[in-house]
Structures are given as structure tokens and as C-alpha cells.
Enzyme design. Structure first.
Site, mmCIF file in Angstrom:
data_model
loop_
_atom_site.group_PDB
_atom_site.id
_atom_site.type_symbol
_atom_site.label_atom_id
_atom_site.label_comp_id
_atom_site.label_asym_id
_atom_site.label_seq_id
_atom_site.Cartn_x
_atom_site.Cartn_y
_atom_site.Cartn_z
ATOM 1 N N ASP A 7 5.440 -9.328 -0.961
ATOM 2 C CA ASP A 7 4.495 -8.621 -1.839
ATOM 3 C C ASP A 7 5.301 -7.985 -2.968
ATOM 4 O OD1 ASP A 7 2.028 -7.412 -2.736
ATOM 5 O OD2 ASP A 7 2.710 -5.525 -1.889
ATOM 6 N N SER A 8 4.595 -7.556 -4.003
ATOM 7 C CA SER A 8 5.269 -6.857 -5.098
ATOM 8 C C SER A 8 5.821 -5.502 -4.629
ATOM 9 C CB SER A 8 4.278 -6.624 -6.240
ATOM 10 O OG SER A 8 3.154 -5.923 -5.758
ATOM 11 N N CYS A 70 0.174 -10.959 -1.200
ATOM 12 C CA CYS A 70 -0.136 -10.379 -2.508
ATOM 13 C C CYS A 70 -1.184 -11.276 -3.164
ATOM 14 C CB CYS A 70 1.138 -10.345 -3.353
ATOM 15 S SG CYS A 70 0.859 -9.782 -5.041
ATOM 16 N N GLU A 150 1.575 3.133 -3.679
ATOM 17 C CA GLU A 150 3.052 3.102 -3.707
ATOM 18 C C GLU A 150 3.608 4.523 -3.542
ATOM 19 O OE1 GLU A 150 5.495 0.613 -4.062
ATOM 20 O OE2 GLU A 150 3.916 -0.867 -3.769
ATOM 21 N N CYS A 181 -6.632 -6.851 -3.066
ATOM 22 C CA CYS A 181 -5.243 -6.477 -3.360
ATOM 23 C C CYS A 181 -4.736 -5.890 -2.061
ATOM 24 C CB CYS A 181 -5.187 -5.436 -4.477
ATOM 25 S SG CYS A 181 -3.546 -4.701 -4.656
ATOM 26 N N HIS A 183 -2.604 -3.810 -1.390
ATOM 27 C CA HIS A 183 -2.394 -2.356 -1.373
ATOM 28 C C HIS A 183 -3.660 -1.621 -0.923
ATOM 29 C CE1 HIS A 183 1.185 -3.236 -3.776
ATOM 30 N NE2 HIS A 183 1.543 -1.965 -3.709
HETATM 31 N N1 DGL Z 1 -0.464 -6.045 -3.605
HETATM 32 C C1 DGL Z 1 -0.669 -6.871 -4.710
HETATM 33 C C2 DGL Z 1 -1.934 -7.676 -4.643
HETATM 34 O O1 DGL Z 1 -2.383 -7.966 -3.557
HETATM 35 C C3 DGL Z 1 -0.328 -6.507 -6.101
HETATM 36 C C4 DGL Z 1 -0.263 -5.123 -6.579
HETATM 37 C C5 DGL Z 1 0.492 -5.117 -7.876
HETATM 38 O O2 DGL Z 1 1.701 -5.357 -7.823
HETATM 39 O O3 DGL Z 1 -0.137 -4.897 -8.919
HETATM 40 O O4 DGL Z 1 -2.485 -8.061 -5.641
#
Ligand code: DGL
Length: 247
Positions: A7-8, A70, A150, A181, A183
Site C-alpha cells: 500500500d502507499s 491499495c 496516517e 480506499c 485507509h
Molecule cells: N490506501 C490507498 C487506497 O486504497 C491510497 C491512499 C493514498 O495513498 O492516497 O487507495
């Protein structure tokens, strides 16, 4: 079996949590590109470039499978990544769409997709859900959820004011909210409270587990996985979030 999870940043921990619960893998290598998060505000070429670099990061680990935890990377880079390796590369959008199919019997159900700007602009969820026959799809880019997650903020005044900011135009709660997402499941409790208990939250982690069991015939190995965390910046902070989130 060795699996990589990418993931990012910390968002993929929501997918990791679901995977750990099922005890499907012996060895899990998590990599977060924390030096360059968020990806959701970047353009397609940059997202693909960063994703290829992440794939290269995993090469010494002899992976049997890579899970792109992600949505933003899944929306733009999955095809490119798949051409570069000979093991399966799974994305969370496929899994999320099929989980939505299982969760909703009625194709007229109102669905709200929450995701980063890049994922929403890719229209991947919207197109695939329409292909499955869903008719009432609304989507919202809620990128500010990423930095607060984050930052380790999952509830309270900042979360409430972001909900007010993003959701003020919504007339009523949808039947399902796709957490598009990875997150966002870290905000599940707050989102569930906001949208009410009748609203189904579709979670990429649970969706991936379903896919692993159904498409890859994976079963529990009844053993805890060996877990390693890597990050492009401040791995300790990633480990701290993992400690809170995975406990
Ligand atoms: N967790 C990521 C997603 O599912 C990306 C969040 C990001 O880096 O903007 O899209």
C-alpha cells in the site's frame, strides 16, 4: 507461502488484519511507501512508476503472491504489474465489486463509493458496478481521510468535521458504502455510526479474503504468520500503527 502486501502507507493494514485473522499464509511481507503517501492525488504515470518500484522492492523475497492493498494502485497499475511477474497479483477493486454483489441482493440499492480522487476519476468502481447491474451508484472523493488515518486519528472532532464537509449534500444514508480506499476501514466505527447500522460497509480486506478462499481455494493453515514490516520512510511509525490496529 510467501505473500507481499503493498500500500502507499498504513491503509493496507486493514487488509492485513483480515488476512491475519484467517491464517492463510506462512510468511507476510508488508511494504508501505510512506515516503510518498498519498498516491490518491497523483497522476496515472506517477502511480504506475511508484508501483513498479514497489514491485522491485519485493523481488528478493521470492513471493508466491502479491496483494495490492491499495485501491488507487489497483485502479491504475494492476495490468502493468501483472505483466512483470509470474505469480498472481490481486487487486482490491475486483474483490470490492464482488463483495458488493454478495452483500446486496437488490440491484436498485443505493451505493456510495468513497475513495481517493485518483480512484474515483478512474471510474473503475462505477463501471464495474454498472456491469454487474447496479443502477444507483454515487461516488465521492474523500481524500482527506487518508492523512488523518496516517496520523492515527480514527474518531473525534476532526473526523466529525470531515464527515460534515464531505457528506453534507447527501440526502439520506445509502444501503451500502464501499470503502474504496484501504485507509478508510480504519474509520469504520465512525462511518458506521454516521450512516447508521443498516448501512453495509464494504471492506476491501474481507473482500480479498473471500477471493482468496473462493478463487485460490485457500484455507487456514492454523498457524500464525511470520510478519515483516518495511516502509520507504519511518518504518517505526508504520509498526506503531500496526500495533494499535492489529491488536
Ligand atoms: N490506501 C490507498 C487506497 O486504497 C491510497 C491512499 C493514498 O495513498 O492516497 O487507495
Amino acid at each position: 507461502m510467501n505473500v507481499g502486501i503493498f500500500d502507499s502507507g498504513v491503509g493496507g493494514l486493514s487488509v492485513l488484519k483480515s488476512i491475519l485473522k484467517e491464517q492463510l499464509f506462512e510468511n507476510i511481507i508488508y511494504y508501505g511507501d510512506t515516503a510518498r503517501v498519498p498516491y490518491g492525488v497523483k497522476d496515472k504515470d506517477t502511480i504506475i512508476k511508484f508501483s513498479i518500484q514497489a514491485l522491485n522492492f519485493f523481488s528478493p523475497f521470492k513471493l508466491d503472491m502479491l496483494i495490492i492493498a491499495c485501491n488507487t494502485v489497483s485502479a491504475y497499475a494492476l495490468d502493468e504489474l501483472r505483466t512483470r511477474v509470474d505469480f498472481p497479483v490481486l487487486g482490491v477493486i475486483d474483490a470490492g465489486v464482488s463483495a458488493t454483489k454478495y452483500a446486496l441482493d437488490n440491484k436498485d440499492s443505493e451505493i456510495l463509493v468513497l475513495a481517493t480522487k485518483a480512484t474515483i476519476n478512474s471510474k473503475q468502481y462505477q463501471k464495474r458496478l454498472q456491469d454487474e447491474g447496479f443502477k444507483n451508484i454515487n461516488s465521492l472523493a474523500t481524500g482527506l481521510f487518508v492523512p488523518i488515518v496516517e496520523e492515527g486519528i480514527f474518531e473525534g472532532r476532526i473526523v466529525d468535521s470531515l464527515f460534515e464537509y464531505y457528506f453534507k449534500e447527501l440526502k439520506k444514508s445509502p444501503q451500502a458504502v464501499i470503502l474504496g480506499c484501504t485507509h478508510f476501514p480504519l474509520l469504520s466505527d465512525a462511518l458506521q455510526e454516521y450512516f447508521g447500522k443498516d448501512c453495509k460497509l464494504i471492506h476491501s480486506g474481507n473482500a480479498i479474503v473471500r477471493q482468496l478462499k473462493e478463487n485460490f481455494d485457500m484455507k487456514s493453515i492454523n498457524k500464525e504468520a511470520k510478519l515483516s514490516f518495511y516502509a520507504s520512510s519511518d518504518v517505526q511509525s508504520l509498526k506503531n500503527t500496526a500495533k494499535i490496529w492489529l491488536s
